[in-house]
Design an enzyme around this catalytic site. Structure first.
Site, PDB file in Angstrom:
ATOM      1  NE  ARG A  80      -0.648   0.238   5.086  1.00 28.18           N
ATOM      2  CZ  ARG A  80      -1.067   0.251   6.186  1.00 28.18           C
ATOM      3  NH1 ARG A  80      -1.899   0.037   6.096  1.00 28.18           N
ATOM      4  NH2 ARG A  80       0.121  -0.184   7.648  1.00 28.18           N
ATOM      5  CB  CYS A  87       3.226   8.822  -8.254  1.00 28.07           C
ATOM      6  SG  CYS A  87       3.241  10.227  -9.248  1.00 28.07           S
ATOM      7  CG  ASN A 117      -4.169   4.360   6.748  1.00 24.12           C
ATOM      8  OD1 ASN A 117      -5.585   4.933   7.951  1.00 24.12           O
ATOM      9  ND2 ASN A 117      -2.499   3.711   6.908  1.00 24.12           N
ATOM     10  CD  GLU A 118      -0.333   5.174  10.071  1.00 23.21           C
ATOM     11  OE1 GLU A 118       0.749   4.269   9.280  1.00 23.21           O
ATOM     12  OE2 GLU A 118      -0.465   5.085  10.967  1.00 23.21           O
ATOM     13  CB  CYS A 121       7.089   9.799  -6.284  1.00 21.93           C
ATOM     14  SG  CYS A 121       6.701   8.890  -8.463  1.00 21.93           S
ATOM     15  CB  CYS A 133       7.660  13.257  -9.196  1.00 23.07           C
ATOM     16  SG  CYS A 133       6.424  12.080  -8.202  1.00 23.07           S
ATOM     17  CD  GLU A 154      -4.134   3.334  12.567  1.00 26.42           C
ATOM     18  OE1 GLU A 154      -3.642   3.170  13.000  1.00 26.42           O
ATOM     19  OE2 GLU A 154      -5.108   3.170  11.351  1.00 26.42           O
TER      20      GLU A 154
HETATM   21  C1  GAL Z   1      -0.840   1.980  11.188  1.00 22.28           C
HETATM   22  C2  GAL Z   1      -2.238   1.954   9.858  1.00 22.28           C
HETATM   23  C3  GAL Z   1      -2.884   0.799   9.700  1.00 22.28           C
HETATM   24  C4  GAL Z   1      -2.237  -0.332  10.624  1.00 22.28           C
HETATM   25  C5  GAL Z   1      -1.802  -0.414  11.664  1.00 22.28           C
HETATM   26  C6  GAL Z   1      -0.709  -1.799  11.993  1.00 22.28           C
HETATM   27  O1  GAL Z   1       0.349   2.552  10.428  1.00 22.28           O
HETATM   28  O2  GAL Z   1      -2.753   3.119   9.841  1.00 22.28           O
HETATM   29  O3  GAL Z   1      -3.829   0.356   8.943  1.00 22.28           O
HETATM   30  O4  GAL Z   1      -1.506  -1.478   9.743  1.00 22.28           O
HETATM   31  O5  GAL Z   1      -0.810   0.515  11.692  1.00 22.28           O
HETATM   32  O6  GAL Z   1       0.001  -2.031  11.187  1.00 22.28           O
END
Ligand code: GAL
Length: 712
Positions: free
Chosen positions: A150, A154, A188-189, A195, A200, A349
């Site tokens: 994941r 780019c 996400n993060e 790239c 780029c 998270e």
């Molecule tokens: C975080 C990510 C989640 C999951 C978690 C545990 O960095 O946002 O999707 O992967 O780590 O690996």
């Protein structure tokens, strides 16, 4: 710490004060134009945001009802979903299917659980990358990645951007009026990968053109006279890709870091604009990574309604099974709060079980830790905690990354603790509402300095984050709250500002620090400050450059510790106390300053190592090295705190953290015991236990890994 997180990221991507001295509450620094802080509790229907990250798409529908019942029973009122479900929401190009998500939302909403939906751009579907293989990022050897993992895209690829616009528009249209969808998490993060393809490169060249206007200006700013790297066309400007000897102009590299951070923000804003236009009224956030420093979060977060971040203490703790390193997550929380003007935030998270990827393990923690970490977040200003994840995955890379439940859904001890915490946060809502951490001490974190140290890391053993922790950890040992501020932040409400290794300076930050000290503040500067201008070009003033007058010292020589074994050093305080010192030795010549410590070894024995200067109504400390003993920092800061008139609060025993939230006429005192032993903390009179209602008299008793929330 940096290396710890980087270790994790590498692992994950290759297969990735004083107890704020009982002072009156201050409002967070805001200018007249700052919008009202986002009220997370009001947004969540008047409840503390208590949630789990949920992946219904990976489980049979027949399990959803049972899940929602168990969540509700545990006090869960919030889920984050869908951030990796692009392939399920758009199984083929342009055909969107939200029926399954509608179904999951219906079940959850019926149990009082609302959702934030993630836009799924972090994991493009296989069909998309098969059609447009150039969506994949290119590494610095010019090789394009292929499908898999994941965060592999780019962000300048037009096919990718069009596809992201498509799915985000479809989500916004579909959920714009859905009462069970509170808002959005974008991607996400964010933060990689770099790239190095031609798109780029062109984007970086465009960024430079916008910033500098002319090639003459770029050449001058970067000092391209060096090695004759003068550019005569924009298209000649390279990316900091792999070169013979692996080096680039540090000025180019610093601008590349800024470009990358800005480009990431543009990517986020592109999505946020769609969501705001189509679905106004739904809040936008992004799950960030605390101390991760590829992105200037203070800039990124101006585009968000509120900040969220991912806190994994057992991967940030140097992979040791030592739970008492609470300062790592503490500083992460404080940096995240500071990245949006000290506003409350959500932990999107929160570690909910043992971390583990295919070939990577964190450490298991006693169940009580999952409650303790939630309280730590709250103590540092979170108005929401969401555990990752509801249930451990049966599939994929994270089969060993435990959720609250394991694959068998058995209501295990972690579930019991999460349930207990859910019940408690519900009861604490009235106590917490209208309160926030209040601090008279600020730690200045400079994204430019962090990037410049990545480019030129000084010596082996230097770690900017460790510098931060030297001071931060000591402040917490004194029981002090700490605000993290960024260079553009307002310092006027603080009594003490610590600005470690301010390697890169701007005239504005020099002015701000000068005004702060002039106005009566205590400022702490440390080695390698005032060295580079904003273009990462070395100053031609005597070091510490524009900070020399403030510090009242001149540096005519310095000694990097290249080989710690043959180059041991120590400092000798004026009182005779000796501390080992490491990393870097600025040899200080006091001008107006007085020496507090001198070097004890080498050809500069007796030269000043630590100084104090009177500046206006304030004072400026310069610590020219990295003393390698907590006692040094504790002693120095005790004196500075006292000098600033900050009355000491309770002193925590080792392994116990003290933090406070204030507001609405209340002080909420959190006592957090990270040790496996009972602890006792002297808190004085007047508090009551916010959960049991009992009055405390004199001291509070904490069980092993226990928490007390006291209020007065
Ligand atoms: C975080 C990510 C989640 C999951 C978690 C545990 O960095 O946002 O999707 O992967 O780590 O690996």
């Amino acid at each position: 710490m940096k290396s710890r997180r980087l270790f994790l990221l590498a692992a994950l991507s290759t297969l990735l004060i004083l107890f704020p001295a009982l002072m009156p509450a201050r409002a967070p620094a805001q200018s007249a134009s700052t919008p009202k802080p986002f009220d997370l509790i009001a947004w969540n229907g008047g409840q503390f945001v208590y949630g789990v990250d949920y992946y219904p798409e990976a489980w049979d529908e027949s399990q959803w009802e049972k899940d929602a019942e168990m969540m509700q029973a545990a006090g869960i009122n919030f889920v984050r979903m869908a951030e990796f479900a692009w392939a399920k929401m758009e199984p083929t190009e342009g055909r969107y299917d939200f029926a399954w998500l509608d179904g999951a939302l219906k079940v959850l909403n019926a149990h009082g659980i609302k959702a934030v939906l993630g836009t799924p751009s972090a994991s493009p579907p296989a069909w998309l990358m098969a059609k447009y293989p150039d969506i994949a990022a290119m590494n610095d050897q010019g090789v394009r990645y292929r499908y898999g993992s994941r965060r592999n895209y780019c962000m300048n690829n037009p096919h990718f951007l069009a596809a992201v616009q498509g799915i985000v528009t479809a989500m916004a249209e579909h959920y714009k009026n859905h009462p069970g969808v509170l808002g959005w998490q974008i991607d996400n993060e964010l933060g990689g990968p770099d790239c190095y393809d031609s798109l780029c490169q062109a984007a970086f060249q465009k960024w430079c053109r916008t910033k500098y206007g002319s090639l003459d200006a770029v050449n001058k700013a970067w000092g391209t006279i060096f090695w004759g790297h003068t550019y005569s066309a924009w298209s000649q400007i390279p990316l900091p890709w792999n070169t013979l000897y692996g080096v680039h102009n540090p000025s180019l590299e610093l601008d590349y870091h800024r470009y990358f951070s800005d480009a990431t923000r543009d990517f986020l804003v592109m999505q946020a604009d769609i969501l705001r236009r189509i679905a106004p009224g739904k809040a936008i956030t992004h799950n960030e990574m605390g101390m991760f420093d590829n992105i200037d979060y203070s800039h990124l977060n101006t585009a968000l309604d509120f900040v969220a971040w991912d806190n994994y203490p057992m991967i940030d703790h140097n992979l040791t099974r030592n739970f008492t390193h609470y300062e790592d997550s503490g500083l992460g929380h404080d940096l995240m709060r500071g990245s949006k003007n000290q506003q409350s935030f959500v932990v999107m998270e929160e570690e909910g079980g043992l971390p583990g990827w295919n070939t990577f393990w964190g450490h298991q923690a006693p169940p009580e830790m999952y409650r303790l970490w939630a309280y730590q977040a709250i103590a540092h200003g979170a108005d929401g905690v969401c555990y990752f994840r509801w249930r451990t995955s049966r599939y994929g890379t994270e089969q060993y990354w435990q959720g609250v439940l394991d694959q068998d859904s058995y209501p295990n001890a972690r579930y019991g603790i999460v349930k207990q915490t859910g019940d408690e946060v519900k009861r604490l809502k009235g106590v917490l509402a209208g309160t926030q951490p209040v601090s008279q001490v600020a730690l200045l974190v400079s994204p430019d300095a962090r990037w410049a140290f990545h480019i030129q890391p000084l010596v082996n053993g230097f770690d900017y984050n460790e510098q931060l922790h030297r001071y931060y950890d000591s402040l917490r040992r004194h029981g002090a709250n700490v605000d993290v501020v960024f260079p553009q932040g307002d310092l006027s409400s603080y009594k003490i500002v610590i600005a470690p290794s301010l390697f890169v300076f701007t005239p504005e930050v020099v002015r701000e620090l000068t005004d702060f000290a002039d106005g009566g503040g205590a400022l702490v500067l440390t080695y390698r400050s005032g060295v580079k201008d904003e273009h990462n070009v070395f100053t031609d003033e005597t070091l510490p450059g524009p900070l020399a007058k403030l510090a009242g010292v001149a540096i005519h020589d310095y000694d990097p510790q290249i080989d710690p074994a043959s180059q041991q050093q120590e400092i000798v305080m004026t009182g005779g106390q000796r501390y080992p010192a490491k990393v870097w030795f600025d040899i200080l010549t006091p001008a107006t300053a007085e020496a507090l410590a001198t070097y004890g070894k080498g050809y500069y024995t007796g030269s000043a190592a630590v100084t104090r200067n009177n500046m206006g109504k304030g004072s400026v400390y310069y610590v020219g090295t990295e003393p390698d003993s907590p006692a040094f920092y504790d002693g120095l800061l005790a004196g500075i705190l006292q000098g600033a008139g900050i009355a000491p609060g309770p002193t925590p025993p080792e392994g116990v953290e003290i933090a406070t939230r204030e507001g609405s006429g209340r002080t909420v005192l959190f006592l957090l015991n990270y040790t496996a032993s009972k602890q006792s903390v002297g808190v004085g009179q007047g508090y009551r236990d916010a959960l049991s209602g009992a009055s405390t008299s004199g001291s509070a008793e904490l069980p092993e890994f226990g928490v007390k929330v006291l209020v007065k």
